[in-house]
Design an enzyme around this catalytic site. Structure first.
Site: not given
Length: 141
Positions: A52, A54-55, A79, A81, A85, A115
């Site tokens: 992974t 991120g963006a 966010d 956060t 997960d 999310s």
């Protein structure tokens, strides 16, 4: 399945590759921990390796040597956060539902992106119907 988030030792990462059918880890982690290209590690250890980033999206490497990749869902992040997960949980849940690993990674990536549009790790988690709708239509902003 093993999520290597927080793993700091190469021997631990390699043990996970030996034991798990699916391993998820961040791209930067992969470079530090695996000692080889993640695609080569997937073949050598006979496991699916999901990186992974991120963006910037994700990559899935299969035990058979194939690689699939996907872009992150383009959203205005409020966010992040819990996004990692969320990815891992949704990837695992989709596999358990019978999805192919590539489809599970796509689903998980969209869920993780959604999310990020809300504040809070738990409050920000999208429902399955919301993820399915985002997969079927134009991405939310």
């Amino acid at each position: 399945m093993v999520d290597l988030d927080g793993c700091e030792r190469t021997d631990g990462a390699l043990a996970a590759l030996s034991a798990a059918e699916h391993v998820v880890l961040g791209r930067a982690q992969a470079g530090r921990l695996l000692g080889q290209d993640p695609a080569d590690a997937a073949v050598a250890y006979g496991t699916y390796v999901v990186e992974t980033d991120g963006a910037r999206g994700w990559r899935l490497h299969t035990p058979g040597g194939e690689t699939g990749a996907g872009a992150a869902l383009p959203v205005r992040a409020r966010d992040a956060t819990g996004a990692g997960d969320c990815f891992v949980g949704c990837y695992l849940a989709e596999l358990e539902r019978g999805a192919r690993p590539l489809d599970a990674a796509r689903f998980a990536s969209v869920a993780a992106g959604l999310s990020c549009t809300r504040v809070g790790a738990r409050a920000g988690q999208p429902g399955r119907a919301e993820v399915a709708a985002a997969l079927a239509g134009p991405p939310p902003r």
